[in-house]
Design a protein around this motif. Structure first.
Motif, PDB file in Angstrom:
ATOM      1  N   ASP A  58      42.793  43.954  27.047  1.00 19.21           N
ATOM      2  CA  ASP A  58      41.802  42.873  27.113  1.00 19.21           C
ATOM      3  C   ASP A  58      40.594  43.202  26.232  1.00 19.21           C
ATOM      4  OD1 ASP A  58      42.867  41.027  29.018  1.00 19.21           O
ATOM      5  OD2 ASP A  58      42.498  42.499  30.582  1.00 19.21           O
ATOM      6  N   TYR A  59      40.162  44.439  26.380  1.00 21.64           N
ATOM      7  CA  TYR A  59      38.963  44.870  25.671  1.00 21.64           C
ATOM      8  C   TYR A  59      39.178  44.822  24.155  1.00 21.64           C
ATOM      9  CZ  TYR A  59      34.894  47.784  24.623  1.00 21.64           C
ATOM     10  OH  TYR A  59      33.711  48.263  24.136  1.00 21.64           O
ATOM     11  N   ILE A  60      40.321  45.342  23.723  1.00 21.24           N
ATOM     12  CA  ILE A  60      40.571  45.366  22.266  1.00 21.24           C
ATOM     13  C   ILE A  60      40.714  43.950  21.719  1.00 21.24           C
ATOM     14  CG2 ILE A  60      41.965  46.331  20.409  1.00 21.24           C
ATOM     15  CD1 ILE A  60      43.237  48.113  22.458  1.00 21.24           C
ATOM     16  N   ILE A  61      41.424  43.103  22.456  1.00 20.00           N
ATOM     17  CA  ILE A  61      41.581  41.723  21.967  1.00 20.00           C
ATOM     18  C   ILE A  61      40.213  41.085  21.786  1.00 20.00           C
ATOM     19  CG2 ILE A  61      42.416  39.404  22.557  1.00 20.00           C
ATOM     20  CD1 ILE A  61      44.771  40.665  23.935  1.00 20.00           C
ATOM     21  N   ALA A  62      39.369  41.261  22.796  1.00 23.47           N
ATOM     22  CA  ALA A  62      38.040  40.654  22.709  1.00 23.47           C
ATOM     23  C   ALA A  62      37.244  41.277  21.560  1.00 23.47           C
ATOM     24  CB  ALA A  62      37.296  40.821  24.032  1.00 23.47           C
ATOM     25  N   LYS A  63      37.235  42.613  21.493  1.00 23.30           N
ATOM     26  CA  LYS A  63      36.404  43.275  20.475  1.00 23.30           C
ATOM     27  C   LYS A  63      36.947  43.042  19.061  1.00 23.30           C
ATOM     28  CE  LYS A  63      33.841  44.004  23.492  1.00 23.30           C
ATOM     29  NZ  LYS A  63      32.653  43.160  23.609  1.00 23.30           N
ATOM     30  N   ASN A  64      38.260  42.954  18.920  1.00 21.51           N
ATOM     31  CA  ASN A  64      38.853  42.656  17.602  1.00 21.51           C
ATOM     32  C   ASN A  64      38.297  41.367  17.035  1.00 21.51           C
ATOM     33  OD1 ASN A  64      42.349  43.848  17.668  1.00 21.51           O
ATOM     34  ND2 ASN A  64      40.443  44.932  17.432  1.00 21.51           N
ATOM     35  N   SER A  65      37.975  40.424  17.926  1.00 15.87           N
ATOM     36  CA  SER A  65      37.542  39.116  17.432  1.00 15.87           C
ATOM     37  C   SER A  65      36.061  38.874  17.691  1.00 15.87           C
ATOM     38  CB  SER A  65      38.364  38.012  18.112  1.00 15.87           C
ATOM     39  OG  SER A  65      37.914  37.836  19.448  1.00 15.87           O
ATOM     40  N   ASN A  66      35.349  39.944  18.079  1.00 19.18           N
ATOM     41  CA  ASN A  66      33.932  39.771  18.446  1.00 19.18           C
ATOM     42  C   ASN A  66      33.762  38.809  19.598  1.00 19.18           C
ATOM     43  OD1 ASN A  66      31.985  41.331  17.230  1.00 19.18           O
ATOM     44  ND2 ASN A  66      32.349  40.290  15.261  1.00 19.18           N
ATOM     45  N   GLY A  67      34.698  38.830  20.495  1.00 20.71           N
ATOM     46  CA  GLY A  67      34.679  37.876  21.592  1.00 20.71           C
ATOM     47  C   GLY A  67      34.120  38.443  22.873  1.00 20.71           C
ATOM     48  N   ILE A  68      34.568  37.868  23.975  1.00 11.81           N
ATOM     49  CA  ILE A  68      34.010  38.197  25.285  1.00 11.81           C
ATOM     50  C   ILE A  68      35.092  38.831  26.158  1.00 11.81           C
ATOM     51  CG2 ILE A  68      32.989  37.227  27.409  1.00 11.81           C
ATOM     52  CD1 ILE A  68      31.165  36.762  25.090  1.00 11.81           C
ATOM     53  N   PHE A  69      34.727  39.921  26.794  1.00 18.81           N
ATOM     54  CA  PHE A  69      35.619  40.563  27.765  1.00 18.81           C
ATOM     55  C   PHE A  69      34.868  40.566  29.092  1.00 18.81           C
ATOM     56  CE2 PHE A  69      36.265  44.833  29.805  1.00 18.81           C
ATOM     57  CZ  PHE A  69      37.492  44.558  30.372  1.00 18.81           C
ATOM     58  N   TYR A  70      35.446  39.930  30.093  1.00 18.28           N
ATOM     59  CA  TYR A  70      34.716  39.917  31.366  1.00 18.28           C
ATOM     60  C   TYR A  70      35.564  40.449  32.507  1.00 18.28           C
ATOM     61  CZ  TYR A  70      37.060  35.522  32.698  1.00 18.28           C
ATOM     62  OH  TYR A  70      37.988  34.583  33.047  1.00 18.28           O
ATOM     63  N   LEU A  71      34.887  40.807  33.570  1.00 18.47           N
ATOM     64  CA  LEU A  71      35.557  41.377  34.742  1.00 18.47           C
ATOM     65  C   LEU A  71      35.478  40.391  35.896  1.00 18.47           C
ATOM     66  CD1 LEU A  71      36.740  43.846  36.338  1.00 18.47           C
ATOM     67  CD2 LEU A  71      34.377  44.457  36.858  1.00 18.47           C
ATOM     68  N   ARG A  72      36.623  40.118  36.475  1.00 20.23           N
ATOM     69  CA  ARG A  72      36.638  39.236  37.654  1.00 20.23           C
ATOM     70  C   ARG A  72      37.353  39.967  38.790  1.00 20.23           C
ATOM     71  NH1 ARG A  72      39.300  34.611  35.826  1.00 20.23           N
ATOM     72  NH2 ARG A  72      41.305  35.262  36.633  1.00 20.23           N
ATOM     73  N   ASN A  73      36.703  40.041  39.901  1.00 19.97           N
ATOM     74  CA  ASN A  73      37.325  40.729  41.023  1.00 19.97           C
ATOM     75  C   ASN A  73      38.084  39.756  41.891  1.00 19.97           C
ATOM     76  OD1 ASN A  73      36.852  43.677  41.131  1.00 19.97           O
ATOM     77  ND2 ASN A  73      34.780  42.976  40.642  1.00 19.97           N
ATOM     78  N   GLU A  74      39.367  40.010  42.024  1.00 19.07           N
ATOM     79  CA  GLU A  74      40.240  39.080  42.727  1.00 19.07           C
ATOM     80  C   GLU A  74      40.482  39.578  44.150  1.00 19.07           C
ATOM     81  OE1 GLU A  74      43.496  37.852  40.110  1.00 19.07           O
ATOM     82  OE2 GLU A  74      41.919  36.680  39.160  1.00 19.07           O
ATOM     83  N   ASP A  75      39.563  39.212  44.995  1.00 23.09           N
ATOM     84  CA  ASP A  75      39.579  39.764  46.353  1.00 23.09           C
ATOM     85  C   ASP A  75      40.001  38.725  47.391  1.00 23.09           C
ATOM     86  OD1 ASP A  75      37.370  38.166  46.063  1.00 23.09           O
ATOM     87  OD2 ASP A  75      36.089  39.379  47.344  1.00 23.09           O
ATOM     88  N   THR A  76      40.930  37.847  47.016  1.00 20.27           N
ATOM     89  CA  THR A  76      41.308  36.811  47.988  1.00 20.27           C
ATOM     90  C   THR A  76      42.273  37.340  49.051  1.00 20.27           C
ATOM     91  OG1 THR A  76      43.093  36.045  46.588  1.00 20.27           O
ATOM     92  CG2 THR A  76      40.990  34.926  46.344  1.00 20.27           C
ATOM     93  N   ASP A  77      42.772  38.545  48.851  1.00 17.78           N
ATOM     94  CA  ASP A  77      43.551  39.172  49.920  1.00 17.78           C
ATOM     95  C   ASP A  77      42.608  40.082  50.674  1.00 17.78           C
ATOM     96  OD1 ASP A  77      46.147  38.358  50.188  1.00 17.78           O
ATOM     97  OD2 ASP A  77      46.773  39.439  48.378  1.00 17.78           O
ATOM     98  N   LYS A  78      41.688  39.466  51.339  1.00 17.18           N
ATOM     99  CA  LYS A  78      40.547  40.226  51.848  1.00 17.18           C
ATOM    100  C   LYS A  78      40.886  40.960  53.131  1.00 17.18           C
ATOM    101  CE  LYS A  78      35.782  38.797  51.101  1.00 17.18           C
ATOM    102  NZ  LYS A  78      35.367  40.049  50.719  1.00 17.18           N
ATOM    103  N   LYS A  79      41.395  42.141  52.988  1.00 12.73           N
ATOM    104  CA  LYS A  79      41.634  42.881  54.224  1.00 12.73           C
ATOM    105  C   LYS A  79      40.885  44.197  54.179  1.00 12.73           C
ATOM    106  CE  LYS A  79      45.977  40.734  55.285  1.00 12.73           C
ATOM    107  NZ  LYS A  79      46.551  40.274  54.016  1.00 12.73           N
ATOM    108  N   ARG A  80      40.355  44.499  53.030  1.00 11.77           N
ATOM    109  CA  ARG A  80      39.748  45.817  52.878  1.00 11.77           C
ATOM    110  C   ARG A  80      38.274  45.715  52.524  1.00 11.77           C
ATOM    111  NH1 ARG A  80      45.306  46.954  50.444  1.00 11.77           N
ATOM    112  NH2 ARG A  80      45.162  44.866  49.604  1.00 11.77           N
TER     113      ARG A  80
END
Ligand code: GLU
Length: 550
Positions: A58-80
Motif C-alpha cells: 500500500d505504502y509503495i503504491i501510494a508513494k510511487n505516485s505521490n499519493g495518499i496512504f491511510y490507515l483504517r482500523n477495522e474493528d467491527t468484530d468487537k470482542k477485544r
C-alpha cells in the motif's frame, strides 16, 4: 406500508443521507494517476507479517505516485480491547517509517475522511443501509441459527451450493407489513443485501495481480448488518469506507477474492465505481521439501514482534519483504545499491500468484549485508536502541565504554569489503563479549592445532617477553613471524604447505594460540585490531589468568 416505513422503523434516528455523506467526503483533489491506498487491519493485538507485507505494498503504491496512504482500523468484530491493538499497529508502522498520511490515534484524527476506526462510523453505515432498504435492495432476515444450519444441511445433502440465495433466501419474500410487525415484537434480525445476480452468469473481473478472471456473478444475500451490535459486516463496511475515503487501490489477502463479486454488486447497487483490487498471495515458508503457509501458531517469524525482539534493522526486514513482493526487486536493487525500496517501481504483475516464499536465511543475508555497510556510529546507535529494550546489562556496558565499543564495532568496517558478521543486534554481544572484562569469563577455550598446555604457555610467555607490539600492524605481524620461527614453526605459509612435515606447525597455528588465549574463540575478526583495543595490560592479565587455569 412502504420500504421507507421499514427503513425508518429500523433507523429512526438516522437523518443524514447517502448524498449528505457524499458532500462531507468529496472526491479527493488529486491529479490523474495519483493513487490512494489504505491498510485496513483488524486490531487483534497481533501484527502478522502478511499484514505488514500488505501495508508495505500500500505504502509503495501510494508513494510511487505521490499519493495518499491511510490507515483504517477495522474493528467491527468487537470482542477485544481495541486500544492496545491499535497502538501495536501504529507503533509497528512508525518503527518501520511506513507512516500513514491519514489515521486516527489516541483520539486524534489526522485527515479529512475520518473517523478512521470503523466502530466510530456506525451512523454512516446505517445511513447507507437505510438507503438500500428504501430502494428494496436490503431486508431484515429473521432466520435463526438453527434455520440456517438446517438450510445448509439440506443443501449439502442435495449436493447443492450452500448459502442464502435465490429460493433459499426465505426472508426475502416476507412482506413489509410482516417484517415491521416482527421487528416491533422484538424479534432478532440481521440485515441482508438483496442480490440481483445470477450465478450462471459470468463476469470478467480484473485483479491487478492475478489478471483477468472469469467469475460467477454473486447471488448470495450477504449479511450486511449484524443483529446484536448493529455493526456492519466486513463486506459492507469495505464498500462504504473505500467509497467514501476514495481508495483507488485495495490491497488485501487473496482469501477475499471469492467475495469480490459480492463487493462489486454492492458498489453497483449504490451506483459507485469499485476500486481496483490487488489480491496478495499467502506468505509461505519451506518445511522440508514442501512449502506451507506461515503460521501464527507454529512460526515465531509470523509475528512482526519477532523482528523487533531479535533486533533486525527495519530496513533489512523491509528489503527482505520487498524481494517477495516483486520478483524483480533483488535484481533491481543489486543494480541500484544506493537506492532504497522507495525508488523502486512496484508492479502488481510481478507478484507471485502461488504464494510468497519467505525465508529467514534470506533475511539474515540481507541483514548481514545491510549492517556491514553501516558506519560504526550507526551500528552503535542501532545496538544502543536494541539493548536498551532487550539487554540492560549490555546497554550499560556499551554506554560506559562508548568509544571503546565503537572501535570494536569498527573492526573491518567502513572499508570496501566490510565484514558481514551480524544479522541482528541480538547477535552482537555473543560475538564481541570477550572485549569486555565484565563479560569475559571463559570456561572453555577453542584450542585448535596446538593443544598442549606447556607449549601454549611457552608461546604466550615468549610472545609477551620478546615480541609484544601493537603500535603497527606490520611490526605486529613480523613479530609473530619471528616468534614462529624461533619456536620451530613455519612463518611462510607457502613453504609450510609444501613441506608440512618439516615443521611443528605454521604461523597460523601460533596466531590461533594468541587468538584463543585472548578471546577463547578460534574465529574472530582481525586479531591485530582486537589486541590493539584490548591493550597490553589486559592482554597480560588474561594470559596470566589462563596460565593459572592451564
Ligand atoms: N480487515 C480486513 C482484514 O484484516 C481487511 C481486508 C482489506 O484490506 O480489505 O482481513
Amino acid at each position: 406500508m412502504t420500504n421507507k416505513d421499514l427503513a425508518d422503523l429500523i433507523f429512526p434516528n438516522i437523518t443524514k443521507t447517502v448524498e449528505d455523506y457524499e458532500k462531507i467526503y468529496p472526491e479527493r483533489d488529486l491529479p490523474e494517476g495519483v493513487y490512494v491506498t489504505r491498510f485496513a487491519p483488524s486490531p487483534t493485538g497481533y501484527m502478522h507479517i502478511g499484514g505488514f507485507y500488505q501495508a508495505l505494498i500500500d505504502y509503495i503504491i501510494a508513494k510511487n505516485s505521490n499519493g495518499i496512504f491511510y490507515l483504517r482500523n477495522e474493528d467491527t468484530d468487537k470482542k477485544r480491547e481495541v486500544e492496545t491493538a491499535v497502538q501495536l499497529i501504529m507503533e509497528t508502522l512508525n518503527k518501520y517509517k511506513i507512516i500513514p498520511d491519514e489515521y486516527e490515534y489516541k483520539e486524534e484524527i489526522i485527515g479529512n475522511y475520518g473517523p478512521y476506526i470503523q466502530s466510530e462510523r456506525i451512523e454512516i453505515y446505517h445511513a447507507f443501509i437505510k438507503r438500500l432498504i428504501e430502494i428494496g435492495r436490503a431486508y431484515p432476515c429473521f432466520c435463526t441459527k438453527e434455520t440456517l444450519e438446517d438450510l445448509r444441511h439440506n443443501q449439502e445433502e442435495k449436493k447443492m451450493r450452500t448459502g442464502y440465495y435465490g429460493r433459499f433466501a426465505k426472508c426475502r419474500s416476507i412482506s413489509i407489513e410482516e417484517a415491521i410487525n416482527r421487528i416491533k415484537n422484538g424479534e432478532s434480525y440481521v440485515i441482508r443485501f438483496k442480490s440481483l445476480g445470477d450465478f450462471n452468469n459470468k463476469i470478467i473481473f480484473e485483479d491487478l495481480a492475478k489478471g483477468r478472471l472469469s467469475l460467477s456473478e454473486n447471488d448470495i444475500d450477504e449479511i450486511i448488518m449484524k443483529s446484536d451490535t448493529m455493526l456492519p459486516t466486513y463486506h459492507f463496511a469495505h464498500v462504504v469506507d473505500d467509497h467514501l475515503m476514495h481508495t483507488t487501490h485495495v490491497v488485501r489477502g487473496e482469501e477475499w477474492l471469492p467475495s469480490v463479486t459480492k463487493h462489486i454488486e454492492m458498489f453497483k447497487a449504490f451506483g459507485f465505481k469499485p476500486p481496483k483490487y490487488i489480491h496478495t498471495p499467502l506468505i509461505i515458508k519451506k518445511e522440508g521439501d514442501s512449502v506451507r503457509k506461515i503460521s501464527k501458531r507454529k512460526d515465531p517469524e509470523a509475528s512482526m514482534s519477532y523482528y523487533e525482539e531479535k533486533g533486525y534493522p527495519e530496513m533489512a526486514v523491509i528489503e527482505s519483504l520487498m524481494t517477495i513482493i516483486n520478483s524483480n526487486y533483488e535484481e533491481w536493487h543489486n543494480a541500484n545499491p544506493e537506492k532504497t525500496f522507495l525508488d523502486f517501481k512496484f508492479s502488481p504483475k510481478k507478484m507471485s500468484s502461488s504464494g510468497a516464499l519467505y525465508d529467514l536465511e534470506k533475511l539474515n543475508n540481507i541483514s548481514k549485508n545491510y549492517i556491514s555497510k553501516l558506519t560504526k556510529e550507526e551500528v552503535y546507535n542501532g545496538l544502543l536502541k536494541w539493548t536498551k529494550e532487550y539487554d540492560k546489562e549490555f546497554y550499560e556496558l556499551i554506554t560506559k565504554y562508548e568509544d571503546y565499543t565503537k572501535n570494536i564495532l569498527n573492526i573491518e568496517r567502513e572499508q570496501k569489503k566490510p565484514r558481514k558478521d551480524y544479522a541482528s543486534y541480538s547477535e552482537v554481544k555473543g560475538q564481541i563479549f570477550y572485549m569486555y572484562d565484565e563479560l569475559y569469563n571463559p570456561s572453555t577455550y577453542e584450542w585448535v592445532n596446538i593443544t598442549d598446555k606447556e607449549e601454549i604457555n611457552k608461546i604466550l610467555n615468549i610472545y609477551i617477553d620478546k615480541y609484544f607490539d601493537v603500535t603497527d600492524k606490520e611490526v605486529w605481524f613480523n613479530n609473530i613471524k619471528l616468534l614462529t620461527d624461533e619456536l620451530g614453526y613455519c612463518s611462510n605459509m607457502k613453504e609450510y604447505k609444501e613441506n608440512p612435515d618439516n615443521y611443528k606447525g605454521s604461523v597460523a597455528d601460533i596466531s590461533t594460540v594468541l587468538r584463543v588465549a585472548l578471546t577463547s574463540k578460534s574465529m574472530t575478526p582481525d586479531l591485530y585490531e582486537i589486541m590493539r583495543l584490548l591493550g597490553k595490560d589486559r592482554i597480560i592479565e588474561r594470559i596470566k589468568k589462563l596460565e593459572e587455569e592451564l
